[in-house]
Design an enzyme around this catalytic site. Sequence first.
Site, PDB file in Angstrom:
ATOM      1  N   SER A  39       0.826  -1.206   0.000  1.00  0.00           N
ATOM      2  CA  SER A  39       0.000   0.000   0.000  1.00  0.00           C
ATOM      3  C   SER A  39       0.854   1.247   0.000  1.00  0.00           C
ATOM      4  O   SER A  39       1.965   1.263   0.503  1.00  0.00           O
ATOM      5  CB  SER A  39      -0.916   0.030   1.220  1.00  0.00           C
ATOM      6  OG  SER A  39      -1.612   1.260   1.239  1.00  0.00           O
ATOM      7  N   LYS A  50      -4.473  -6.819   3.386  1.00  0.00           N
ATOM      8  CA  LYS A  50      -4.467  -5.673   2.458  1.00  0.00           C
ATOM      9  C   LYS A  50      -5.889  -5.326   2.017  1.00  0.00           C
ATOM     10  O   LYS A  50      -6.248  -4.156   1.882  1.00  0.00           O
ATOM     11  CB  LYS A  50      -3.587  -5.964   1.240  1.00  0.00           C
ATOM     12  CG  LYS A  50      -3.635  -4.866   0.151  1.00  0.00           C
ATOM     13  CD  LYS A  50      -3.161  -3.541   0.687  1.00  0.00           C
ATOM     14  CE  LYS A  50      -3.119  -2.335  -0.218  1.00  0.00           C
ATOM     15  NZ  LYS A  50      -3.805  -2.190  -1.409  1.00  0.00           N
ATOM     16  N   HIS A  99      -7.425  -3.464   4.773  1.00  0.00           N
ATOM     17  CA  HIS A  99      -6.829  -2.110   4.741  1.00  0.00           C
ATOM     18  C   HIS A  99      -7.608  -1.249   3.750  1.00  0.00           C
ATOM     19  O   HIS A  99      -7.980  -0.114   4.050  1.00  0.00           O
ATOM     20  CB  HIS A  99      -5.346  -2.206   4.331  1.00  0.00           C
ATOM     21  CG  HIS A  99      -4.756  -0.892   3.889  1.00  0.00           C
ATOM     22  ND1 HIS A  99      -5.008  -0.349   2.640  1.00  0.00           N
ATOM     23  CD2 HIS A  99      -3.958   0.006   4.527  1.00  0.00           C
ATOM     24  CE1 HIS A  99      -4.390   0.821   2.539  1.00  0.00           C
ATOM     25  NE2 HIS A  99      -3.742   1.055   3.663  1.00  0.00           N
ATOM     26  N   ASN A 100      -7.857  -1.777   2.576  1.00  0.00           N
ATOM     27  CA  ASN A 100      -8.577  -0.991   1.568  1.00  0.00           C
ATOM     28  C   ASN A 100     -10.007  -0.704   1.997  1.00  0.00           C
ATOM     29  O   ASN A 100     -10.522   0.385   1.760  1.00  0.00           O
ATOM     30  CB  ASN A 100      -8.575  -1.718   0.219  1.00  0.00           C
ATOM     31  CG  ASN A 100      -7.261  -1.542  -0.524  1.00  0.00           C
ATOM     32  OD1 ASN A 100      -6.221  -1.332   0.092  1.00  0.00           O
ATOM     33  ND2 ASN A 100      -7.305  -1.642  -1.838  1.00  0.00           N
ATOM     34  N   GLU A 140      -9.862   2.002   4.301  1.00  0.00           N
ATOM     35  CA  GLU A 140      -9.581   3.204   3.493  1.00  0.00           C
ATOM     36  C   GLU A 140     -10.893   3.781   2.932  1.00  0.00           C
ATOM     37  O   GLU A 140     -11.131   4.992   2.988  1.00  0.00           O
ATOM     38  CB  GLU A 140      -8.611   2.799   2.365  1.00  0.00           C
ATOM     39  CG  GLU A 140      -8.367   3.789   1.267  1.00  0.00           C
ATOM     40  CD  GLU A 140      -7.467   3.167   0.173  1.00  0.00           C
ATOM     41  OE1 GLU A 140      -6.395   2.625   0.505  1.00  0.00           O
ATOM     42  OE2 GLU A 140      -7.848   3.207  -1.016  1.00  0.00           O
TER      43      GLU A 140
HETATM   44  C1  6PG Z   1      -3.224   1.527  -1.539  1.00  0.00           C
HETATM   45  C2  6PG Z   1      -4.537   1.744  -2.197  1.00  0.00           C
HETATM   46  C3  6PG Z   1      -4.543   1.141  -3.556  1.00  0.00           C
HETATM   47  C4  6PG Z   1      -5.667   1.676  -4.357  1.00  0.00           C
HETATM   48  C5  6PG Z   1      -6.816   0.789  -4.575  1.00  0.00           C
HETATM   49  C6  6PG Z   1      -8.173   1.313  -4.214  1.00  0.00           C
HETATM   50  O1  6PG Z   1      -3.270   0.933  -0.475  1.00  0.00           O
HETATM   51  O2  6PG Z   1      -2.208   1.962  -2.071  1.00  0.00           O
HETATM   52  O3  6PG Z   1      -5.557   1.160  -1.441  1.00  0.00           O
HETATM   53  O4  6PG Z   1      -4.513  -0.229  -3.430  1.00  0.00           O
HETATM   54  O5  6PG Z   1      -5.784   2.986  -4.496  1.00  0.00           O
HETATM   55  O6  6PG Z   1      -6.708   0.446  -5.895  1.00  0.00           O
HETATM   56  O7  6PG Z   1      -8.796   1.847  -5.282  1.00  0.00           O
HETATM   57  P1  6PG Z   1     -10.327   2.040  -5.585  1.00  0.00           P
HETATM   58  O8  6PG Z   1     -10.747   3.233  -4.800  1.00  0.00           O
HETATM   59  O9  6PG Z   1     -10.320   2.308  -7.040  1.00  0.00           O
HETATM   60  O10 6PG Z   1     -11.077   0.805  -5.251  1.00  0.00           O
END
Ligand code: 6PG
Length: 475
Positions: free
Chosen positions: A128, A182, A185-186, A189
């Site tokens: 990430s 991961k 994590h997303n 996010e």
């Molecule tokens: C990271 C991000 C990266 C990314 C994803 C999410 O940890 O560097 O999470 O993996 O930006 O692709 O993208 P979307 O918002 O397009 O689902």
Amino acid sequence: AVADIGVTGMAVMGSNLARNLARNGFKVAIHNRSAAKTEKVVKEHGDEGEFFPAESMADFVNALSAPRVAIIMVKAGPATDAVIDELASLMDPGDIIVDCGNSNWRDTVRREAAIRERGLHFVGSGVSGGEEGALNGPSIMPGGTPESYRRLGPMFEKISAHVDGVPCCTHVGPDGAGHFVKMVHNGIEYADMQLIAEAYDLMRKALGMSAAEIGKVFEEWNRGELDSYLIEITADVLQHVDPKTGKAFVDVVLDRASQKGTGAWTVQNAAEVGVPTTGIAEATFARSLSGSVPERQAGRGLPAGTEDVSVADPAAFIEDVRRALYASKMVAYSQGFELIRKASEENGWNVDLGAMARIWRGGCIIRAVFLNRITEAYERDPKLPLLLADPYFSGEIGKSVESWRRIVSFSALTGVPIPAFASSLAYYDGVRAAELPANLIQGQRDFFGAHTYKRVDREGTFHTLWSGDRSEIEE
Ligand code: 6PG
């Protein structure tokens, strides 16, 4: 064979990872399906370290010193499978294939088993931090065998971000554990971004503030407990001016959020193991709603029934929003960590939750000061059943919960949609409730499907003969 490690796939993420390795003193073999991209890396960045460009996959594998370590950085899915197959056919027992793409963890479990059968190691690793992180120090979440980590780990730890001298990389657990973490994590996010967007929307609609003014508020917030990369870039994005029109940048961007799927994966997995990750779910669905163009057009005229609530004290309102944001954020992270814990138990991964918070303190998109508090909570009690119940978190929520309720009721009355704030509060009230109405659900299930229930006063499983004499039988 001279290279310490190799990277195949020279799109931005792959080439940046290769450059990061080279800048850290590793000899890096590089390869791409079309050689032009490999040549470009050498031409533009060859002075950053020692690169060994390879035209064919066979040359690439031959350039690596044993046991070989080859990183794949190509599109997740069939492209990754094709490269894995090609590499595996050229490698020798003990060699290590590392997939650093955003692969689905179930694919990683399947690939790891298949590659192990062939005597090789397969590591699915989360990375990430976007393009910049890959180049200057990402947060890295490798799965796979401890043996593969012994060879790979020191290199990854060196190129990862460091916080207080500690690398943002650790061995997460076997097979798919790295990619699972991961994925979560997303998901977090997504929740973090949605919460920030809701805070922005409230200030905009309730107080009529401009994007730049709100940007200043986020700048201020970034000096306190919300200090994080996402708050920092939010302040920046909100104050950016569109050079073409001179308007605030966000005012010229269409309000339809895209997604590549990791948020939806998190929600699917959470539903499968029965962990309520409502913050992540609301964030994922809020993106879906934003992109549902015909539905939004059809919905525009629906009755509002709102009240015109005026905000008497804007500064107090902004402080309430800040506290509601912090409380909701704690819920989203708590839910994400419960999901990792449950998956770790089910898959026998033995993931160290405190260590996950530690490797997310730097390099990654959700990096934040707040993650230190999570690490400390799991240090206090590694078996903590609910992050929110840790004394730090319960204390902080205690300070915020009244603000949170004021903001959620304000939005209900005025019609500003804040799904992540509101559902996080509903989750909070659910998890702290002494009694939930699930007794009634059990009664309904038993009524129409004889699905049985437990009693509060006796052990055993029971069923009421609803369409008979309504006596109770014990199963
Ligand atoms: C990271 C991000 C990266 C990314 C994803 C999410 O940890 O560097 O999470 O993996 O930006 O692709 O993208 P979307 O918002 O397009 O689902």
